[in-house]
Each structure stands twice: as structure tokens, then as C-alpha cells.
Design a protein around this motif. Structure first.
Motif: not given
Lengths: 298, 265
Positions: B9, B11, B13, B22, B25-26, B217, B219
Motif C-alpha cells: 500500500h 503512496d 507524494s 501525488d 497511489k496505493d 496518483a 498506480t
């Protein structure tokens, strides 16, 4: 050419080579042979123009200073009156009657000490300022102000502190030549590519290893630029400092000659100072070129 | 069995002044020992950032990188990186560049003779032993990258991280180096993560391809297994159905579903 002729000439396969193609390794560079004509030509190209210019300058000087009312001696008079100084740089007739080479060496000794200290302290401080943003914020303004102080302005203070002329002269050299070393080292350290830092981080080099193995070699071109400026400044400073502190050295000799109105001696001493300064500059440049070979190439 | 490397998990930024952007993300991914995983995505999607996180060169904003169940938060030689622009130190010879790493990693555990032998063995592995006394400026880009790989391998890393290692090379040199990397991977079984933007390269080399969505962000959009037997030969594969299917899957992901909007404008 007729068709017949073409048909006659049968197409034959090329004979197989008797032996496999020979591989000739290229040597890195064709060896330069001794070629007197080329060397003479090169010498002429580098030597003739300065010789002509110097001759013209001497002639103009001779003509300009030949009148009986001239305040400065012409070259012929310098040659006659200061012949001992020109021809015998290493004579030694007891205290205060020594050849100019000895005096230059004494000054050089002081420069070596002051400049050597400046190089060590300067690189260390420069590395600190280049490496740490807080050191830079704190020290950079101080450096920027202090570096503009003329060398001789430090002299009274250092005389008061050291109470002796020799350490004072060395200190003046130190304080004069350290600024360009600090500033250039800091710029060099700041410009170390991020990749080299990452390599060091992955290898977990400690601070000392990083300094010796990455920082100094990577910043070496900048450091040597600083050292070269520094040695020039320290040679400027030593002559001025010795004029004031007295005792030994080429600077004192000039002041002494002025006090006893030996103008030809002063002119000869100037030539010595110029040549020595030139040699110092080239020496540092040569050491720099040797040490930093390969660093600048990508 | 727990995973060898686990991205849990994550993240990431970056804060610039008051603006926070960001980048990742995840991110969730597990990698087994000996696996070869490629990370592919459009430029700017944060794949290099992801590699830097695994290397420990940048810190995660949330989540964790776990290597053998231990958290990674600083760089170290057990996660060796081969940089895109080789990052050899130009003032050292090829041999000295590797020696710097070997002395640091094995300075205590190996004798001088053993270290020398280890350096030469790694140079042999990338076929660069003949150039050991050359400086980086005197060898070609492909050779520099080979030395970069040898330096990374010489640290005996648990994970080899390749950051677009062939990006700056011409197509022929690149093919040679890809073969070299495949050969090394089959011989040493090193766990490898490679960043790339070359679809063929990803399919040819990888056991799995991790496809990233576009930032901000970004992923992991999809993970594609490449069920091709090893050793793989590029000429045979060029008409292999599985190869072509995998290739098509990656292309579809990159150019249909996650078209790089900025580039198209």
C-alpha cells in the motif's frame, strides 16, 4: 566491348585467400618521429613573436629613457648597474647581500606555508559549505564580505596578533588565497551529479569515504581552478606584505632598493617576480591537469 | 510462504512549497525470489520513483517496502541499482569502479585475492574483463552499461534494480545487452526489477509485466504474466503466439486504455 568478349571472359569465383585476413591492430597513435624541421617550425612559431615584441618594447624604453632628464633608467643602464643580480642569482656574500634567487625562495617558502594551509582549510570549508545548506546559509555571507577585504588590510591586525613579521606575512597569504579555494570547492561540491551521490548511498559510504572517494575527485576541476586563482593572489600579497614587514624576501628587497635609490635593481626584481608568478601558475595548472585527467570527460 | 519483496500500500507524494502532488497511489505488489519483473508505463507515470522507493533512495509517504519481511527505508548494497546513464565514476578505471563496491561490501569477509577474483568473475560475466584498465570515457555506451551491471552484480544483491538500463543505447547494442541480462538471470537466478518503456523488451525479459496507469496518483493498472519458457530466443519468439499475445496485451493497455493524453495533444 562486344557481347562475345563478355561471354569469353568467364565469371570465375574469386580464389580463396591463401590465409585468413590478417588483423592489424591499430596502435593508439602513430608514433611521432623525430622531425627537426617540424620542431624548428614549432619553436619559431612560439618564440619569434614574443622575441619581436620584447625587442620593440626594449627599444622604445631605451629611446624614451635616454634623455639626461629621464627619471627612470633605460635598459642599458639596468644591464650595466644590476649585472651582478642578473647574472648571478645564487651569490651569497653574507647577510643582506644575497642573490635574488635566494630572496625569491624565501618568499616562496612563506607562500608555500600560507597557501598550503589555505588549500587544506579552504577545501575542507568549501566541502562543508557545498554539502550543507545550513553551513552555506550561515557562512556564505561572511565569506562574501571578508573576501573583498584587500590583503594588506589584514596586515596590521595580524602583526598585532602574532607580534612577528614572518607569521604575519604567512597569515596574510593564507587569508588572501583561501577565498577562491573555498568558493570554487563549494561550487564543485554542489555540482556533483546526483547519480554519484546515489552510488555512494547505495554503497553506504560513510562521510569520510564519500569525501575522499567521491567528493574530492568529482570536484577536483573546480578545486584546482580555485587553487590557481589562490596562488596568483598569494604571490601578489607576499610582495606587498614583505615591503611592509621587512627583513627577508623579494618584496623587502624592492623596498630596500627604493630606499637606497637603486632603480635598476627594482626593475630586475620585477622581472624575477613576474617569471616566478608565471611558473607558479603553470605549476598548479599542470598538477591540476594531471590530477583531474579523465574527470571532465563524460 | 511470505513474499520475498512486498510493496505494501505505498503512496508517494512530493511537496513543493504548499503544493502537494501525488505521484504514486496505493501500490500493491509482491515479487518472488528469482523473479524477473518489468515495470512499464508512459513517461512521467512515476515508474522511476517506484524504483527509487524500492532502492531506498526516496522515502515512501505511506505504506512500506518489505524485503524478506524487513522494512526498507534507506539505500543499501543488497538492492543494487543499474542507472540509466551508467553512473560510473569517470576518474576510476573499470576495475577500480567495481573494486570500490566490492571493497565496501566484502572488505571484511573476503581476502584481497578473493576480492580480485570476484571482481574478475563479474567482469567476465558481462564480457568486459579485457577492458578492466580502461576509464569509462574510453569505452562505448553499451560497454559502460555492462560495467554498470557488473558493479551491481558484484555487490551480490538480493534484488537487482534496473532503471531503464538500455534506454540510451542503440537498437543493436540494446539487443546484445538484453541477451546478456537474460543469460545472467538464468545463471544467477537473481531477483530483478526493470523499468522500461519498451514493450518488446518487457515481454522478452520478464516473468511478469507490471503496467502502470498515468499520473498523477499513478498506480498499478494490470499485471501480466508472461508464460514463455526459458531460455528465450528473440528470433524464435518473434513469431511465437504467446509472445505476440502478451505484446498485444501490453500495447492495448498502453495505447488504448491508458493513452498518454499529454503526448497526444
Amino acid at each position: 566491348m562486344s557481347i562475345q568478349a563478355i561471354e569469353d571472359r568467364k565469371v570465375k569465383p574469386l580464389p580463396a585467400p591463401a590465409k585468413p585476413a590478417e588483423i592489424i591492430a591499430f596502435t593508439a597513435r602513430a608514433r611521432r618521429r623525430f622531425d627537426p624541421a617540424a620542431i624548428a617550425g614549432k619553436l619559431a612559431r612560439t618564440l619569434v613573436p614574443p622575441v619581436i615584441v620584447i625587442t620593440i618594447m626594449l627599444v622604445v624604453w631605451q629611446v624614451a629613457c635616454s634623455s639626461p632628464t629621464a627619471s627612470l633608467p633605460p635598459p642599458s643602464q639596468v644591464w650595466n648597474e644590476a649585472y651582478d643580480l642578473i647574472a648571478h642569482p645564487f651569490f651569497d656574500n653574507g647577510p643582506q647581500d644575497i642573490g635574488l634567487a635566494w630572496r625569491v625562495l624565501m618568499s616562496l617558502q612563506r607562500v608555500a606555508m600560507g597557501f598550503g594551509l589555505a588549500a587544506i582549510v579552504g577545501v575542507a570549508l568549501g566541502a562543508l559549505v557545498g554539502q550543507s545548506i545550513w553551513a552555506m546559509r550561515g557562512l556564505d555571507p561572511v565569506f562574501q564580505i571578508l573576501r573583498t577585504v584587500p590583503p594588506l588590510a589584514w596586515l596590521p591586525l595580524s602583526l598585532a596578533a602574532f607580534r612577528d613579521s614572518s607569521p604575519s606575512a604567512i597569515f596574510v597569504i593564507f587569508i588572501t588565497s583561501i577565498w577562491p579555494v573555498i568558493i570554487n570547492t563549494a561550487v564543485g561540491v554542489r555540482n556533483i551529479p546526483e547519480d554519484y551521490r546515489n552510488v555512494a548511498r547505495i554503497l553506504r559510504l560513510n562521510q569520510f569515504e564519500f569525501f575522499v572517494k567521491i567528493m574530492v575527485p568529482a570536484a577536483a576541476p573546480y578545486i584546482f581552478t580555485g587553487l590557481r586563482i589562490g596562488i596568483g593572489l598569494s604571490w601578489l600579497a607576499i610582495v606587498a606584505a614583505e615591503m611592509l614587514t621587512g627583513g627577508v624576501g623579494i618584496g623587502f628587497f624592492i623596498w630596500d632598493a627604493w630606499n637606497s635609490s637603486r632603480l635598476p635593481d627594482i626593475i630586475v626584481a620585477l622581472a624575477y617576480i613576474g617569471v616566478t608568478g608565471f611558473c607558479l601558475d603553470r605549476l598548479v595548472a599542470a598538477v591540476g591537469a594531471f590530477v583531474t585527467r579523465g574527470t571532465t570527460a563524460k | 510462504m511470505t513474499a520475498y519483496l512486498k510493496l505494501d500500500h505505498i503512496d508517494k507524494s512530493f511537496a513543493r512549497g504548499s503544493q502537494v502532488s501525488d505521484v504514486l497511489k496505493d501500490i500493491r505488489l509482491t515479487i518472488d525470489k528469482g523473479e524477473f519483473v518489468s515495470i512499464i508505463g508512459h513517461s512521467g507515470c512515476g515508474k522511476s520513483t517506484l524504483l527509487n522507493l524500492i532502492a531506498g533512495l526516496t522515502k515512501v509517504s505511506a505504506g512500506a517496502v518489505l524485503l524478506e519481511d524487513k522494512e526498507v527505508d534507506s539505500p543499501g548494497p543488497e538492492r543494487a541499482v543499474v542507472f540509466q546513464n551508467h553512473s560510473l565514476l569517470p576518474w576510476l578505471t573499470v576495475y577500480e569502479n567495481i573494486n570500490l563496491a566490492v571493497t565496501k561490501v566484502f572488505g571484511r569477509s573476503k581476502s584481497r585475492a578473493e576480492r580480485h577474483e570476484w571482481i574478475m568473475r563479474n567482469l567476465d560475466l558481462v564480457q568486459m574483463a579485457h577492458a578492466k584498465d580502461k576509464r569509462p570515457a574510453e569505452i562505448s555506451g553499451g560497454m559502460k552499461q555492462r560495467v554498470g551491471i557488473a558493479r551491481a552484480l558484484a555487490m551480490e544483491p538480493k534484488i537487482l534494480l534496473l532503471d531503464e538500463p538500455f534506454g540510451a543505447l542503440d537498437a543493436l547494442t540494446r539487443a546484445h545487452l538484453q541477451d546478456a541480462v537474460m543469460d545472467i538471470h538464468s545463471r544467477l537466478g537473481s531477483t530483478t526489477i526493470m523499468i522500461t518503456h519498451d514493450v518488446d523488451e518487457a515481454v522478452l525479459l520478464s516473468d511478469r509485466i507490471v503496467m502502470m496507469t498515468n499520473g498523477p496518483a499513478a498506480t498499478i493498472g494490470e499485471v501480466l504474466p508472461v508464460p514463455l519458457a526459458r531460455p528465450r530466443r528473440r528470433i524464435e519468439l518473434s513469431s511465437d503466439r504467446t509472445f505476440l499475445r502478451c505484446r498485444e496485451a501490453v500495447l492495448k493497455f498502453l495505447y488504448e486504455r491508458h493513452r498518454f493524453v499529454e503526448a497526444a495533444e
